[in-house]
Design an enzyme around this catalytic site. Structure first.
Site, PDB file in Angstrom:
ATOM      1  N   GLY A 130      -6.190  -3.666   4.942  1.00 40.10           N
ATOM      2  CA  GLY A 130      -7.056  -3.232   3.861  1.00 40.10           C
ATOM      3  C   GLY A 130      -6.580  -3.747   2.515  1.00 40.10           C
ATOM      4  O   GLY A 130      -5.940  -4.796   2.412  1.00 40.10           O
ATOM      5  N   LYS A 150      -1.839  16.089  -4.873  1.00 40.14           N
ATOM      6  CA  LYS A 150      -2.779  15.260  -4.120  1.00 40.14           C
ATOM      7  C   LYS A 150      -4.075  16.034  -3.954  1.00 40.14           C
ATOM      8  O   LYS A 150      -4.083  17.264  -3.869  1.00 40.14           O
ATOM      9  CB  LYS A 150      -2.223  14.929  -2.731  1.00 40.14           C
ATOM     10  CG  LYS A 150      -2.781  13.647  -2.145  1.00 40.14           C
ATOM     11  CD  LYS A 150      -2.161  12.431  -2.820  1.00 40.14           C
ATOM     12  CE  LYS A 150      -2.463  11.155  -2.078  1.00 40.14           C
ATOM     13  NZ  LYS A 150      -1.740   9.995  -2.648  1.00 40.14           N
ATOM     14  N   GLY A 192      -2.794  -2.712   9.588  1.00 44.33           N
ATOM     15  CA  GLY A 192      -3.701  -2.354   8.505  1.00 44.33           C
ATOM     16  C   GLY A 192      -3.855  -3.492   7.519  1.00 44.33           C
ATOM     17  O   GLY A 192      -2.895  -3.862   6.837  1.00 44.33           O
ATOM     18  N   VAL A 213      -4.243  -2.833   0.421  1.00 51.72           N
ATOM     19  CA  VAL A 213      -2.804  -3.038   0.270  1.00 51.72           C
ATOM     20  C   VAL A 213      -2.274  -3.961   1.358  1.00 51.72           C
ATOM     21  O   VAL A 213      -1.541  -4.922   1.084  1.00 51.72           O
ATOM     22  CB  VAL A 213      -2.044  -1.703   0.283  1.00 51.72           C
ATOM     23  CG1 VAL A 213      -0.533  -1.948   0.270  1.00 51.72           C
ATOM     24  CG2 VAL A 213      -2.432  -0.845  -0.907  1.00 51.72           C
TER      25      VAL A 213
END
Length: 348
Positions: A180, A81, A178, A182
């Site tokens: 957003g 990452k 959330g 996704v």
């Protein structure tokens, strides 16, 4: 307090690179957790962190999670990452991401990156000007969000089967945190599956948009985890399952798209003690990395769809193992992933 090297040893990382290009306003951490299965694959996120230490912890946890996610998804890649620390000043995305591309290139293919929180396929195009070790470009598979959302839906259906005996979500209430790229798509998938939706987002306009489109009910962000629902789906940033959330949670199932949902491993144990069924994020949100198989391995769209659909069976395998061993599902998922890593090491 552990030293940096003690922390790396405890988490099993192979390499951590601290990167800086001050004229470009670029500071980043690239963490390679494992290359046992192949080059480390993981996204690049752009985020404002409260401290360098917070950024390091995020990179370490996320990269380890990618190792387990890729292993459980059957991908022949390791885990890594990158986090780019966003400053307070103006952002020159071209200079920033081209600088990042140069550091990725210096790793010689040990790390392959792609889109993540705060980054876009257009940013990946900028990275590509400096290195070929980047995926998720606009013309090469593009946005992984729809695949992630579809995989999370399959994970939720598997959890429903494990808990209630059926994949059917009609009439079930899902508290989705959330909205957003996704979360918004997952909301649409859940709506088509017949679920009732409670939605929250720190950006109120996003929650209102989803509510208007799908007939969902908007809940304040600080109340969504404790809302009365059958399923809680965290789809924002990680660490949401802390002491308060675990204590106040009213849902029977937790399954969402966010990475590192458990603030600490003990919170997974606390959920199990309360009888809450937790689907580990390293299994639930693997759809995005599986979509990368088209670029990495030449998979057809049908093959990607098959593998994303199979997240359902992987979730059931993890939950069945957890039940048999009397272990939290997060630990069961890690054990399954480690089995694959050890098997690969044994065969060279």
């Amino acid at each position: 307090m552990k030293s940096v090297f003690e922390t790396l040893a405890a988490m099993g990382h192979e390499q951590v690179l601290f990167c800086a290009d001050e004229p470009a306003g670029y500071r980043a951490i690239i963490a390679i957790h494992s290359t046992a299965l192949g080059p480390a694959l993981g996204g690049t996120r752009l985020l404002a962190y409260a401290s360098d230490e917070e950024a390091l912890v995020d990179a370490l946890r996320l990269s380890r999670g990618m190792t387990y996610k890729n292993a459980l998804a059957g991908m022949d890649v390791g885990g890594g990452k990158a986090v780019i620390l966003r400053g307070a000043g103006p952002l020159d995305r071209e200079r920033l991401f081209r600088a990042h591309g140069r550091f990725v290139e210096r790793l010689g293919g040990r790390f392959i990156t792609g889109e993540d929180v705060g980054t876009t396929p257009a940013d990946m195009e900028l990275i590509r000007r400096e290195t070929r070790h980047v995926k998720g470009l606009a013309g090469e598979g593009g946005d992984p969000s729809p695949w992630t959302a579809r995989g999370v839906l399959r994970a939720i259906q598997a959890a429903a089967r494990h808990r209630w005996g059926s994949d059917d979500l009609a009439g079930r209430t899902v508290a989705l945190q959330g909205c957003g790229s996704v979360g918004g798509r997952l909301a649409a998938e859940l709506h088509r599956a017949g679920a009732r939706l409670l939605v929250a987002d720190v950006a109120p306009d996003r929650a209102r948009h989803v509510a208007a489109e799908l007939g969902a009910t908007v809940v304040p962000p600080d109340a969504i985890a404790s809302a009365e629902a059958d399923i809680f789906a965290p789809c924002a940033l990680g660490g949401v399952l802390d002491d308060r959330a675990v204590r106040e949670l009213r849902a029977e199932i937790v399954a969402g798209a966010a990475n590192n949902q458990l603030l600490e491993p003990r919170h997974g144990e606390a959920l199990a003690a309360r009888g809450v069924l937790y689907v580990p994020d390293v299994v639930a949100n693997a759809g995005g990395v599986l979509s990368g198989g088209a670029d990495l391995f030449g998979w057809s769209r049908a093959e990607v769809e098959r593998r994303v659909h199979a997240i359902h069976d992987t979730v059931l395998r993890v939950l069945d193992l957890a039940a048999a061993d009397g272990a939290p599902p997060a630990l069961a998922a890690e054990r399954l992933a480690e089995q694959r890593l050890r098997a690969r090491a044994a065969t060279g």
